[in-house]
Design an enzyme around this catalytic site. Structure first.
Site, PDB file in Angstrom:
ATOM      1  N   VAL A   1      -1.901   3.232  -0.983  1.00  0.00           N
ATOM      2  CA  VAL A   1      -3.164   2.528  -0.731  1.00  0.00           C
ATOM      3  C   VAL A   1      -4.261   3.010  -1.683  1.00  0.00           C
ATOM      4  O   VAL A   1      -5.026   2.196  -2.211  1.00  0.00           O
ATOM      5  CB  VAL A   1      -3.599   2.688   0.738  1.00  0.00           C
ATOM      6  CG1 VAL A   1      -5.014   2.167   0.953  1.00  0.00           C
ATOM      7  CG2 VAL A   1      -2.627   1.963   1.657  1.00  0.00           C
ATOM      8  N   GLU A   2      -4.313   4.305  -1.916  1.00  0.00           N
ATOM      9  CA  GLU A   2      -5.388   4.861  -2.739  1.00  0.00           C
ATOM     10  C   GLU A   2      -5.272   4.459  -4.209  1.00  0.00           C
ATOM     11  O   GLU A   2      -6.252   4.044  -4.813  1.00  0.00           O
ATOM     12  CB  GLU A   2      -5.419   6.394  -2.625  1.00  0.00           C
ATOM     13  CG  GLU A   2      -5.858   6.919  -1.267  1.00  0.00           C
ATOM     14  CD  GLU A   2      -7.334   6.727  -0.984  1.00  0.00           C
ATOM     15  OE1 GLU A   2      -8.070   6.218  -1.830  1.00  0.00           O
ATOM     16  OE2 GLU A   2      -7.755   7.100   0.130  1.00  0.00           O
TER      17      GLU A   2
END
Length: 187
Positions: A60-61
């Site tokens: 996600v990051e």
């Protein structure tokens, strides 16, 4: 007629090849790859954190791309804020690394991010949903929400998280976590 027969043969070959490919491999790993498995595995064992959670947060990051820096200044694969990284380095008593190294060195960033997740897990009694929210919004915000009763910290009430960005973040991390645990038999 010969042209039509060639198309049918090619179509059958393509379908056969595709069927063999999908049946003989775990083709979902193409859509949900995990990079830096050894680093994630090693640091997850050291800090007793679920490696699939670490992988989901990295996905996600930064989608496993090194050298990233967010508009807010978060750095590296796990997008650690510089102040958080400095604090974590001091608290974890890890070898001192520069912020530039944390930005570009996957293993160092994964180790520090995993240590930080372990710290959050202790603060929130292993509540994975609260840990994910705290990783994004900060533990102070999550503690405030829990104390005020604006969110109860449960997975089923993620929609009640007061900050939309954090709410969406938790949903995305949870999605990738679920995919990884379903696709990969072990880490």
């Amino acid at each position: 007629m010969s042209w039509l027969r060639k198309k049918r043969v090619l179509l059958l070959l393509f379908i056969g090849f595709t069927a063999i490919l999908f049946l003989s491999t775990n083709w979902m790993t193409w859509f949900y790859p995990i990079h830096y498995k050894e680093d994630i595995r090693r640091h997850s064992i050291t800090y007793e954190i679920d490696p699939f959670l670490v992988a989901a947060i990295i996905r996600v990051e930064t989608n496993f791309k090194t050298g990233r820096e967010s508009k807010k200044g978060a750095i590296g694969l796990m997008q650690l804020m510089p102040d958080t990284a400095k604090w974590a380095l001091e608290m974890a008593k890890l070898p001192d690394v520069s912020l530039e190294e944390l930005k570009h060195e996957p293993s160092a960033n994964i180790e520090l991010g995993t240590w930080y997740l372990s710290s959050l897990s202790r603060q929130f009694d292993g509540n994975r949903t609260a840990v994910i929210a705290a990783y994004n919004a900060g533990p102070g915000n999550v503690k405030k929400w829990l104390e005020e009763g604006s969110w109860d910290g449960m997975e089923g009430t993620v929609k009640d998280i007061p900050i939309g960005e954090t709410r969406h973040y938790v949903q995305r991390v949870k999605h990738y976590y679920d995919q990884y645990t379903e696709i990969y038999n072990e880490f």
